[in-house]
Each structure stands twice: as C-alpha cells, then as structure tokens.
Design an enzyme around this catalytic site. Structure first.
Site, PDB file in Angstrom:
ATOM      1  N   LYS A 174       0.828  -1.221   0.000  1.00 11.22           N
ATOM      2  CA  LYS A 174       0.000   0.000   0.000  1.00 11.22           C
ATOM      3  C   LYS A 174       0.860   1.268   0.000  1.00 11.22           C
ATOM      4  O   LYS A 174       2.071   1.221   0.271  1.00 11.22           O
ATOM      5  CB  LYS A 174      -0.938  -0.038   1.212  1.00 11.22           C
ATOM      6  CG  LYS A 174      -1.979  -1.173   1.143  1.00 11.22           C
ATOM      7  CD  LYS A 174      -2.971  -1.087   2.292  1.00 11.22           C
ATOM      8  CE  LYS A 174      -4.021  -2.182   2.204  1.00 11.22           C
ATOM      9  NZ  LYS A 174      -5.038  -2.079   3.300  1.00 11.22           N
ATOM     10  N   TYR A 178     -12.308  -1.950  -3.876  1.00 12.75           N
ATOM     11  CA  TYR A 178     -12.818  -2.055  -2.503  1.00 12.75           C
ATOM     12  C   TYR A 178     -14.343  -1.942  -2.454  1.00 12.75           C
ATOM     13  O   TYR A 178     -14.903  -1.619  -1.406  1.00 12.75           O
ATOM     14  CB  TYR A 178     -12.158  -1.000  -1.617  1.00 12.75           C
ATOM     15  CG  TYR A 178     -10.786  -1.409  -1.092  1.00 12.75           C
ATOM     16  CD1 TYR A 178     -10.650  -2.526  -0.260  1.00 12.75           C
ATOM     17  CD2 TYR A 178      -9.646  -0.698  -1.410  1.00 12.75           C
ATOM     18  CE1 TYR A 178      -9.401  -2.910   0.232  1.00 12.75           C
ATOM     19  CE2 TYR A 178      -8.389  -1.073  -0.924  1.00 12.75           C
ATOM     20  CZ  TYR A 178      -8.282  -2.184  -0.101  1.00 12.75           C
ATOM     21  OH  TYR A 178      -7.053  -2.559   0.386  1.00 12.75           O
ATOM     22  N   THR A 205      -5.677  -6.893  10.721  1.00 14.02           N
ATOM     23  CA  THR A 205      -5.953  -5.612  10.058  1.00 14.02           C
ATOM     24  C   THR A 205      -5.447  -4.436  10.890  1.00 14.02           C
ATOM     25  O   THR A 205      -4.818  -3.515  10.357  1.00 14.02           O
ATOM     26  CB  THR A 205      -7.482  -5.466   9.835  1.00 14.02           C
ATOM     27  OG1 THR A 205      -7.957  -6.632   9.161  1.00 14.02           O
ATOM     28  CG2 THR A 205      -7.810  -4.227   9.028  1.00 14.02           C
ATOM     29  N   ASN A 263      -2.107   0.297   6.633  1.00 11.00           N
ATOM     30  CA  ASN A 263      -1.563  -0.932   7.227  1.00 11.00           C
ATOM     31  C   ASN A 263      -0.705  -1.741   6.249  1.00 11.00           C
ATOM     32  O   ASN A 263      -0.567  -2.954   6.365  1.00 11.00           O
ATOM     33  CB  ASN A 263      -2.686  -1.765   7.838  1.00 11.00           C
ATOM     34  CG  ASN A 263      -3.744  -2.166   6.828  1.00 11.00           C
ATOM     35  OD1 ASN A 263      -3.609  -1.903   5.633  1.00 11.00           O
ATOM     36  ND2 ASN A 263      -4.788  -2.825   7.295  1.00 11.00           N
ATOM     37  N   HIS A 279      -2.282  -5.412   1.467  1.00 11.92           N
ATOM     38  CA  HIS A 279      -3.578  -6.055   1.238  1.00 11.92           C
ATOM     39  C   HIS A 279      -3.323  -7.490   0.830  1.00 11.92           C
ATOM     40  O   HIS A 279      -2.373  -7.776   0.105  1.00 11.92           O
ATOM     41  CB  HIS A 279      -4.343  -5.356   0.099  1.00 11.92           C
ATOM     42  CG  HIS A 279      -5.506  -6.180  -0.405  1.00 11.92           C
ATOM     43  ND1 HIS A 279      -6.732  -6.144   0.201  1.00 11.92           N
ATOM     44  CD2 HIS A 279      -5.594  -7.104  -1.402  1.00 11.92           C
ATOM     45  CE1 HIS A 279      -7.541  -7.011  -0.428  1.00 11.92           C
ATOM     46  NE2 HIS A 279      -6.868  -7.595  -1.403  1.00 11.92           N
ATOM     47  N   GLU A 304      -9.553 -10.783  -7.753  1.00 11.54           N
ATOM     48  CA  GLU A 304      -8.593  -9.693  -7.534  1.00 11.54           C
ATOM     49  C   GLU A 304      -7.368  -9.846  -8.445  1.00 11.54           C
ATOM     50  O   GLU A 304      -6.824  -8.849  -8.921  1.00 11.54           O
ATOM     51  CB  GLU A 304      -8.188  -9.644  -6.060  1.00 11.54           C
ATOM     52  CG  GLU A 304      -9.330  -9.161  -5.164  1.00 11.54           C
ATOM     53  CD  GLU A 304      -8.980  -9.122  -3.691  1.00 11.54           C
ATOM     54  OE1 GLU A 304      -9.874  -8.736  -2.902  1.00 11.54           O
ATOM     55  OE2 GLU A 304      -7.839  -9.465  -3.311  1.00 11.54           O
TER      56      GLU A 304
HETATM   57  P1  ADP Z   1      -8.087  -6.672   5.589  1.00 11.82           P
HETATM   58  O1  ADP Z   1      -7.254  -5.749   4.722  1.00 11.82           O
HETATM   59  O2  ADP Z   1      -7.312  -7.151   6.786  1.00 11.82           O
HETATM   60  O3  ADP Z   1      -8.734  -7.794   4.807  1.00 11.82           O
HETATM   61  P2  ADP Z   1     -10.706  -5.389   5.637  1.00 11.82           P
HETATM   62  O4  ADP Z   1     -10.997  -6.127   4.369  1.00 11.82           O
HETATM   63  O5  ADP Z   1     -11.688  -5.493   6.753  1.00 11.82           O
HETATM   64  O6  ADP Z   1      -9.265  -5.788   6.219  1.00 11.82           O
HETATM   65  O7  ADP Z   1     -10.546  -3.828   5.319  1.00 11.82           O
HETATM   66  C1  ADP Z   1      -9.923  -3.395   4.127  1.00 11.82           C
HETATM   67  C2  ADP Z   1      -8.998  -2.252   4.474  1.00 11.82           C
HETATM   68  O8  ADP Z   1      -9.775  -1.153   4.934  1.00 11.82           O
HETATM   69  C3  ADP Z   1      -8.008  -2.517   5.618  1.00 11.82           C
HETATM   70  O9  ADP Z   1      -6.857  -3.225   5.229  1.00 11.82           O
HETATM   71  C4  ADP Z   1      -7.692  -1.110   6.069  1.00 11.82           C
HETATM   72  O10 ADP Z   1      -6.780  -0.463   5.173  1.00 11.82           O
HETATM   73  C5  ADP Z   1      -9.059  -0.440   5.940  1.00 11.82           C
HETATM   74  N1  ADP Z   1      -9.828  -0.509   7.191  1.00 11.82           N
HETATM   75  C6  ADP Z   1     -10.444  -1.618   7.717  1.00 11.82           C
HETATM   76  N2  ADP Z   1     -11.076  -1.319   8.880  1.00 11.82           N
HETATM   77  C7  ADP Z   1     -10.863   0.001   9.085  1.00 11.82           C
HETATM   78  C8  ADP Z   1     -11.253   0.932  10.110  1.00 11.82           C
HETATM   79  N3  ADP Z   1     -11.991   0.524  11.159  1.00 11.82           N
HETATM   80  N4  ADP Z   1     -10.841   2.224   9.997  1.00 11.82           N
HETATM   81  C9  ADP Z   1     -10.106   2.642   8.942  1.00 11.82           C
HETATM   82  N5  ADP Z   1      -9.702   1.825   7.937  1.00 11.82           N
HETATM   83  C10 ADP Z   1     -10.062   0.519   8.006  1.00 11.82           C
HETATM   84 MG    MG Z   2     -10.151  -7.672   3.277  1.00 14.93          MG
END
Ligand code: ADP
Ligand code: MG
Length: 140
Positions: free
Chosen positions: A11, A51, A93, A114, A117, A128
C-alpha cells in the site's frame, strides 16, 4: 494443501517509506513466490471498484483516498496455501492486534495505513488477480 495464487498489494504508506523490499522478503521467507508484479498508481475509480465490497462502511471514503495517495505494488503470490499464508504473514488488520514479526506489526502506521492487502478467499483471490493481471503476465 494445494498450491494457490493470491493477490497482494503493497500500500501507499509502505511505498512512501521505501519498504517494498522488506515486505517482499517477508513473503519469500514464508515460502511465497512472486509470480507477477507491477508498480502503479490507482485511479479513484479503480480504488472504488477494488474495494467495492466495503462501500457502505464508514471508512470507505478515507480508504479510497489513502489508496490513491501514492504508488502501490500489486503482486501475485504463489505457494502452498498461499491465501491463508499471505494473511498470516500480513497479520491482523489493526496493527495493534497483529502478532510479532508480521508485516502489519512491523510496518503499519494505523488500521487504515496498514502496509499490505491480501485476498481473503479463493474466489476473491481469483477476481482480484484478474482485476490487475492477464494470464500471460503471471509466470510461475
Ligand atoms: P483486511 O485488509 O485485513 O482484509 P478489511 O478487508 O476489513 O481488512 O478492510 C480493508 C482495508 O480497509 C483494511 O486493510 C484497512 O486499510 C481499511 N480498514 C479496515 N477497517 C478500518 C477501520 N476501522 N478504519 C479505517 N480503515 C479501516
Ligand atoms: Mg479484506
């Protein structure tokens, strides 16, 4: 356990801090092989489509802004159980909940920024991967 392919995105928070090599090393040390790779900048439409599953979530707008704020590195990772393995190497996450040694524990700036992805299931991985790569671009 079958050999799988999964989609990874390094990212913008990580490309900004020049961490792509350190993150790829984590994948390779876990036995995942980079079989396709491209550095690009997502458009707003790309990020919203990628997304789309999160479009009703309160963080969606900020997430899209963040994902288009700088370059990303999209990659196909291949290996035994690659989908779960990639998720394990990334960690939770929220970096506050991520296990020691994971990408998100070591590198993430926040729950949003973070660093990585990873696809979460076989069907999402296939979709994807198709979002970014043609079959010809993937060389195992
Ligand atoms: P992951 O990437 O671990 O699969 P998710 O699919 O739930 O997590 O979320 C997609 C992305 O959205 C996360 O990697 C993060 O960048 C962002 N995200 C998720 N939850 C939050 C939150 N509560 N606040 C801000 N950004 C978030
Ligand atoms: Mg996800």
């Amino acid at each position: 356990m079958a050999v799988e392919r999964t989609l990874s995105i390094i990212k913008p928070d990580a490309t900004r801090r020049n961490l792509t090599g350190k993150i790829i090393t984590k994948f390779e040390e876990a036995g995942l092989k980079v079989v396709a790779s491209r550095r690009l900048r997502l458009s707003q439409a790309d990020a919203e489509a990628f997304y789309g599953v999160h479009k009703e979530r309160p963080f969606f707008k900020d997430l899209v802004s963040f994902m288009i704020s700088g370059p990303v590195v999209v990659q196909v990772l291949e290996g035994e159980g690659a989908i779960q393995k990639n998720r394990d190497v990334m960690g939770a996450t929220n970096p506050a909940n991520a296990a020691a040694g994971t990408i998100r524990k070591e590198f993430a700036e926040s729950i949003e920024a973070n660093s990585a992805h990873g696809s979460d299931a076989p069907e999402t991985a296939a979709n994807e991967i198709k979002f970014f790569f043609r079959d010809l671009d993937i060389v195992g």
